[in-house]
Scaffold this active site. Structure first.
Site: not given
Length: 490
Positions: A274, A277, A370, A443
């Site tokens: 992504h 990110e 991420h 994350e």
């Protein structure tokens, strides 16, 4: 004049930067849009590609982004000057509402009308010790860390030259709210409004959603590794594939050349599927620094494992300043289950790489890096292992070890292990199905941490160094995890 790729120093402030504490009296101005032109306002910046093809002929930074027309309108002499026509830049329109009040509009992901979150642009022609208000009026998400104290990021070129300080948090009177004047049938939008003062007059200042990490920065990073004899002996950089726009998707193989590969297991790490990110790239930066370094722990990992690392899965999206999608206008992290080689080349080649690696040796571990726009701290999503009756909850051991080792940055309470149907096409779920026992998504918050190693309740933003440190902790935890009996930790 557009700059192909801005260069920034990585040094942040040494002191921790606290979250913004809302007072409840922050103004919430409504968006004007084109209506302001009827009331004496000005359109002072506009960069909207007229069609898809002219936006770029190839997304490679060597060729640069297509230039915009600098003469479509006249900007008042005393206006701030905005620019986003550089690598990873995102800003579509700016209206000057009043003297020091500017309304900004972001560009959606290319070839879509969605995913409005990432911003990165420059400002010039400012006066120091003058208060300006910026309202970015078309964010897509209702829930945002701006509601919980996150501040925008600022980088002053003069401050970097004079004080040696790069990115820092900025803004006062910060509000994030839903816009009321939304047409029926149109998805609601949200505004981030804040005031700021620039540290120097006649400066070039950049504002960003999070610390930028461009494709060019990655290229420079890989070149440093190649040119360092000590690090290069452990790291081979190869071409995994070409992206839709012809950019190189790199795969790094890191291991010890002095030990026999036949008994080594494989570990696969990926990042930046992504584009918006960016913390995932800074964490991967820390991983690369650690694994090619001289520590005893790094040496132990290289002797036990062959690492296959893809540091940037979506270079096209990164270059054009997308938030989530590739140039196929799709979220690549939902395409692992049924993969089209033509539409999603990096995902197809990663899947094939893992399958081939599994034919040669066990693949012990997979993790996709991420960042998260709505949660604090660092945490992990895993896959519940329903087939291992002897060791239930075994998939929770590695995250628990990271929690204990991270000095308050990692929060085990945010970790999840039940796979939702919407996540079945993600990398971690498909790799688990292929046979990788420990398959995770890591994350990291784009904001900061709610926990800490001391008794202080102050909430502070993450720095670039914090993200790199998470990369170091990740590697150290890997070594400890595979040196221990996971069942003893349950």
């Amino acid at each position: 004049m557009a700059v192909a790729t801005p260069k920034h120093i990585a040094q942040c402030l040494t002191e921790r930067e606290p979250y913004y504490q809302a007072t409840g009296t922050e103004p919430e101005p409504s968006p004007w849009g084109d209506e302001v032109l009827k009331s004496g306002g000005d359109l002072v910046y506009c960069y909207i590609p007229e069609s898809a093809a002219p936006y770029f002929t190839r997304s490679s930074t060597a060729n640069g982004l297509a230039p915009a027309d600098d003469n479509r309108f006249l900007v008042p002499d005393d206006s701030l000057l905005f620019e986003s026509r550089f690598e990873s830049g995102n800003l579509s329109k700016v209206f000057r509402i009043t003297g020091n009040f500017y309304e900004l509009h972001l560009r959606p992901d290319l070839y879509t009308s969605r995913h409005l979150q990432w911003f990165y642009f420059s400002v010039k022609n400012m006066l120091a010790k003058t208060t300006y208000r910026f309202s970015i009026v078309n964010f897509a998400k209702a829930d945002s860390l701006y509601l919980e104290g996150m501040k925008p990021l600022m980088y002053s070129e003069k401050r970097a030259d004079v004080e040696g300080i790069g990115w820092s948090r900025c803004g006062t009177r910060i509000a994030y709210y839903r816009n009321d004047n939304v047409r029926e049938g149109v998805n609601p939008t949200h505004t981030l409004s804040f005031t700021l003062e620039f540290p120097y007059s006649d400066d070039t200042v950049y504002l960003a959603y999070c610390y930028p990490y461009t494709y060019s920065h990655l290229q420079d990073r890989l070149l440093l590794i190649q040119n360092d004899e000590e690090r290069a002996q452990y790291c081979k950089i190869r071409l995994l594939c070409r992206s839709l726009a012809g950019n190189s998707v790199h795969v790094l193989t890191i291991t010890s050349p002095s030990t026999d590969d036949s008994g080594k297991s494989g570990i696969v790490l990926t990042a930046r599927v992504h584009p918006g990110e960016t913390p995932s790239s800074w964490i991967m930066d820390g991983v690369l620094d650690f694994l090619t370094g001289s520590s005893a722990c790094a040496q132990e990992l290289r002797e036990k494992f062959i690492f296959k690392i893809i540091p940037m899965l979506n270079p096209d999206g990164v270059i054009v300043g997308n938030t989530r999608c590739s140039l196929a206008a799709r979220d690549l992290n939902r395409q692992y289950r049924v993969v089209s080689r033509e539409c999603y080349p990096s995902v197809w080649h990663v899947k094939m790489l893992i399958r081939k690696l599994m034919e040669e040796r066990p693949v012990a571990f997979y993790c996709d890096f991420h960042s998260h726009s709505r949660k604090h701290n660092v945490f992990i999503y895993g896959c519940e292992d329903k087939d291992v009756n002897e060791l239930p909850l075994i998939e929770q051991v590695f995250p628990l070890m990271m929690h204990k080792a991270s000095n308050g940055k990692f929060d085990f309470e945010n970790c999840k292990f039940v796979v939702q149907r919407a996540k079945e096409g993600t990398g971690r779920v498909v790799m688990k199905q292929l046979g990788v026992q420990y398959s995770y998504t890591l994350e990291a918050s784009v904001c900061g941490t709610l926990t800490g190693s001391d008794s202080s309740s102050v909430q502070t933003h993450f720095t670039i160094q914090d993200y790199q440190d998470i990369g170091y902790v990740f590697c150290e935890t890997l070594a400890n995890f595979f040196n221990s009996d996971p069942s003893r930790l349950l």
